[in-house]
Design a protein around this motif. Structure first.
Motif, PDB file in Angstrom:
ATOM      1  N   ARG A  44       0.827  -1.227   0.000  1.00  0.00           N
ATOM      2  CA  ARG A  44       0.000   0.000   0.000  1.00  0.00           C
ATOM      3  C   ARG A  44       0.846   1.255   0.000  1.00  0.00           C
ATOM      4  N   VAL A  45       1.904   1.283   0.810  1.00  0.00           N
ATOM      5  CA  VAL A  45       2.686   2.517   0.941  1.00  0.00           C
ATOM      6  C   VAL A  45       3.754   2.657  -0.141  1.00  0.00           C
ATOM      7  N   LEU A  46       3.957   1.620  -0.951  1.00  0.00           N
ATOM      8  CA  LEU A  46       4.917   1.692  -2.044  1.00  0.00           C
ATOM      9  C   LEU A  46       4.283   2.304  -3.296  1.00  0.00           C
ATOM     10  N   LYS A  47       5.060   3.100  -3.995  1.00  0.00           N
ATOM     11  CA  LYS A  47       4.631   3.604  -5.293  1.00  0.00           C
ATOM     12  C   LYS A  47       4.548   2.442  -6.286  1.00  0.00           C
ATOM     13  N   PRO A  48       3.668   2.504  -7.286  1.00  0.00           N
ATOM     14  CA  PRO A  48       3.667   1.480  -8.328  1.00  0.00           C
ATOM     15  C   PRO A  48       5.050   1.378  -8.963  1.00  0.00           C
ATOM     16  N   GLY A  49       5.554   0.174  -9.064  1.00  0.00           N
ATOM     17  CA  GLY A  49       6.914  -0.018  -9.557  1.00  0.00           C
ATOM     18  C   GLY A  49       7.974   0.121  -8.487  1.00  0.00           C
ATOM     19  N   GLY A  50       7.570   0.478  -7.251  1.00  0.00           N
ATOM     20  CA  GLY A  50       8.516   0.573  -6.152  1.00  0.00           C
ATOM     21  C   GLY A  50       9.021  -0.799  -5.748  1.00  0.00           C
ATOM     22  N   ARG A  51      10.064  -0.821  -4.934  1.00  0.00           N
ATOM     23  CA  ARG A  51      10.709  -2.080  -4.588  1.00  0.00           C
ATOM     24  C   ARG A  51      10.613  -2.393  -3.095  1.00  0.00           C
ATOM     25  N   PHE A  52      10.345  -3.646  -2.830  1.00  0.00           N
ATOM     26  CA  PHE A  52      10.301  -4.179  -1.473  1.00  0.00           C
ATOM     27  C   PHE A  52      11.464  -5.145  -1.316  1.00  0.00           C
ATOM     28  N   ALA A  53      12.391  -4.826  -0.399  1.00  0.00           N
ATOM     29  CA  ALA A  53      13.585  -5.635  -0.183  1.00  0.00           C
ATOM     30  C   ALA A  53      13.524  -6.259   1.205  1.00  0.00           C
ATOM     31  N   THR A  54      13.582  -7.580   1.265  1.00  0.00           N
ATOM     32  CA  THR A  54      13.470  -8.273   2.544  1.00  0.00           C
ATOM     33  C   THR A  54      14.675  -9.168   2.787  1.00  0.00           C
ATOM     34  N   TYR A  55      15.077  -9.230   4.041  1.00  0.00           N
ATOM     35  CA  TYR A  55      16.202 -10.062   4.474  1.00  0.00           C
ATOM     36  C   TYR A  55      15.771 -10.673   5.793  1.00  0.00           C
ATOM     37  N   ASP A  56      15.359 -11.944   5.751  1.00  0.00           N
ATOM     38  CA  ASP A  56      14.693 -12.483   6.927  1.00  0.00           C
ATOM     39  C   ASP A  56      15.045 -13.935   7.187  1.00  0.00           C
ATOM     40  N   VAL A  57      14.716 -14.352   8.390  1.00  0.00           N
ATOM     41  CA  VAL A  57      14.898 -15.735   8.806  1.00  0.00           C
ATOM     42  C   VAL A  57      13.671 -16.535   8.371  1.00  0.00           C
ATOM     43  N   VAL A  58      13.914 -17.727   7.818  1.00  0.00           N
ATOM     44  CA  VAL A  58      12.814 -18.593   7.382  1.00  0.00           C
ATOM     45  C   VAL A  58      12.968 -19.971   8.007  1.00  0.00           C
ATOM     46  N   LEU A  59      11.857 -20.653   8.103  1.00  0.00           N
ATOM     47  CA  LEU A  59      11.838 -22.018   8.623  1.00  0.00           C
ATOM     48  C   LEU A  59      12.378 -22.958   7.554  1.00  0.00           C
ATOM     49  N   ASN A  60      13.274 -23.846   7.972  1.00  0.00           N
ATOM     50  CA  ASN A  60      13.943 -24.707   6.993  1.00  0.00           C
ATOM     51  C   ASN A  60      13.601 -26.179   7.180  1.00  0.00           C
ATOM     52  N   GLY A  61      13.603 -26.634   8.417  1.00  0.00           N
ATOM     53  CA  GLY A  61      13.300 -28.033   8.692  1.00  0.00           C
ATOM     54  C   GLY A  61      13.494 -28.325  10.164  1.00  0.00           C
ATOM     55  N   GLY A  62      12.422 -28.707  10.857  1.00  0.00           N
ATOM     56  CA  GLY A  62      12.515 -28.958  12.287  1.00  0.00           C
ATOM     57  C   GLY A  62      12.250 -27.719  13.113  1.00  0.00           C
ATOM     58  N   ASP A  63      11.896 -27.910  14.352  1.00  0.00           N
ATOM     59  CA  ASP A  63      11.599 -26.800  15.255  1.00  0.00           C
ATOM     60  C   ASP A  63      12.892 -26.135  15.722  1.00  0.00           C
ATOM     61  N   PRO A  64      12.911 -24.791  15.799  1.00  0.00           N
ATOM     62  CA  PRO A  64      14.121 -24.095  16.262  1.00  0.00           C
ATOM     63  C   PRO A  64      14.374 -24.315  17.753  1.00  0.00           C
ATOM     64  N   HIS A  65      15.627 -24.170  18.135  1.00  0.00           N
ATOM     65  CA  HIS A  65      15.985 -24.096  19.543  1.00  0.00           C
ATOM     66  C   HIS A  65      15.746 -22.663  20.014  1.00  0.00           C
ATOM     67  N   TYR A  66      15.108 -22.504  21.164  1.00  0.00           N
ATOM     68  CA  TYR A  66      14.889 -21.187  21.764  1.00  0.00           C
ATOM     69  C   TYR A  66      15.705 -21.098  23.049  1.00  0.00           C
ATOM     70  N   PRO A  67      16.024 -19.842  23.481  1.00  0.00           N
ATOM     71  CA  PRO A  67      15.661 -18.546  22.887  1.00  0.00           C
ATOM     72  C   PRO A  67      16.508 -18.194  21.671  1.00  0.00           C
ATOM     73  N   VAL A  68      15.965 -17.306  20.855  1.00  0.00           N
ATOM     74  CA  VAL A  68      16.662 -16.741  19.702  1.00  0.00           C
ATOM     75  C   VAL A  68      16.540 -15.224  19.788  1.00  0.00           C
ATOM     76  N   PRO A  69      17.281 -14.469  18.981  1.00  0.00           N
ATOM     77  CA  PRO A  69      17.295 -13.012  19.150  1.00  0.00           C
ATOM     78  C   PRO A  69      15.926 -12.336  19.100  1.00  0.00           C
ATOM     79  N   TRP A  70      14.977 -12.889  18.347  1.00  0.00           N
ATOM     80  CA  TRP A  70      13.664 -12.240  18.218  1.00  0.00           C
ATOM     81  C   TRP A  70      12.598 -12.829  19.145  1.00  0.00           C
ATOM     82  N   ALA A  71      12.933 -13.897  19.873  1.00  0.00           N
ATOM     83  CA  ALA A  71      11.903 -14.548  20.679  1.00  0.00           C
ATOM     84  C   ALA A  71      12.531 -15.411  21.765  1.00  0.00           C
ATOM     85  N   ARG A  72      12.025 -15.263  22.973  1.00  0.00           N
ATOM     86  CA  ARG A  72      12.477 -16.119  24.064  1.00  0.00           C
ATOM     87  C   ARG A  72      11.818 -17.494  24.005  1.00  0.00           C
ATOM     88  N   SER A  73      10.653 -17.549  23.369  1.00  0.00           N
ATOM     89  CA  SER A  73       9.906 -18.792  23.270  1.00  0.00           C
ATOM     90  C   SER A  73       9.092 -18.780  21.979  1.00  0.00           C
TER      91      SER A  73
END
Length: 276
Positions: A158-187
């Motif tokens: 919504r806030v991007l102009k038509p033709g504007g760019r959205f750049a993301t750099y994120d953590v994704v689930l790959n296989g199996g449950d993560p070990h916690y805590p991690v930087p973004w979540a204690r649980s």
């Protein structure tokens, strides 16, 4: 949604953060001395691979002097200040954590970038901006805290102009449950991970076309290996922000990457005209 936001806000509460930063920064010189982005890179780049990742994402997104940028989940404002200082662009950052926004304002003034960089306290699910306002939107290590992904990507579109760019750099689930805590979540209560394929589907549904899609997991694993080999962290590090146990928490992310439980995704999308 309110319960989720409250849990995430509590995770990043960081009471007294600005005062702690003032005390720590005295090691770099008097209060009036202007700071450079590289001096704070260990402190204000709250994502895997730090400053290098921000620089690479900016290049992939085509950010230049005339670009109007929104940094969603801007934290202490490190990426926003780096972009303004190196590319000459104007950047607005939004973050759910009020202490982070206050600290971001303080650090920005210390760098003399107040005319180019501003910050607001806001939810990524209700961005306080008009439609078609920005040329580029950045999202770095933020989506893992957001359960309503469709709404997140709709707001970015919504806030991007038509033709504007959205750049993301994120953590994704790959296989199996993560070990916690991690930087973004204690649980798991504050963590809402998707696979790379699920992330792509949600973003494309919001009206985006894929321009760049790359798996940066191996680069992230190498970065964690280098950190382990380099010894104690620098004086200015994220432990000042998130608490003295942060090094161990961050190491859990490295462990999850090494065990193939999590991955790192870099992607750039173009807002398709007429599909807002």
């Amino acid at each position: 949604m309110t319960d989720n936001l409250d849990a995430v806000r509590a995770h990043y509460r960081a009471s007294g953060l600005t005062e702690r930063l003032k005390t720590a920064l005295a090691a770099l010189g008097p209060e009036g001395q202007r700071l450079m982005p590289e001096q704070l890179a260990g402190l204000d780049q709250f994502h895997t691979r730090g400053l290098a990742a921000t620089a690479e994402l900016a290049g992939l997104a085509g950010i230049g002097p005339e670009t109007i940028v929104l940094d969603v989940g801007s934290g202490l404002g490190g990426p926003a200040r780096f972009l303004a200082a190196t590319h000459g662009c104007r950047v607005t950052g939004v973050d759910l954590s009020e202490p982070f926004v206050e600290a971001a304002h303080y650090l920005t003034e210390r760098m003399g970038l107040g005319e180019q960089v501003t910050f607001e306290g806001a939810s990524a699910l209700a961005l306080p901006f008009d439609d078609s306002h920005f040329d580029v939107v950045l999202l770095q290590h933020v989506a893992m805290n957001i359960t309503e992904r469709g709404r997140l990507y709709d707001e970015i579109r919504r806030v991007l102009k038509p033709g504007g760019r959205f750049a993301t750099y994120d953590v994704v689930l790959n296989g199996g449950d993560p070990h916690y805590p991690v930087p973004w979540a204690r649980s798991p209560a504050e963590s809402f991970l998707l696979t790379a394929a699920e992330t792509l589907a949600r973003i494309e549904q919001a009206g985006f076309e894929t321009l760049v899609w790359q798996d940066d997991t191996e680069a992230a694993k190498a970065w964690f290996s280098q950190l382990r080999a380099s010894g104690p962290p620098p004086l200015l590090n994220l432990g000042l922000v998130m608490g003295p146990d942060f090094a161990g928490v961050a190491a859990n992310l490295g462990r999850n990457l090494g065990e193939g439980r999590l991955g790192i995704l870099t992607a750039v999308f173009e807002a398709i005209p007429g599909k807002a």
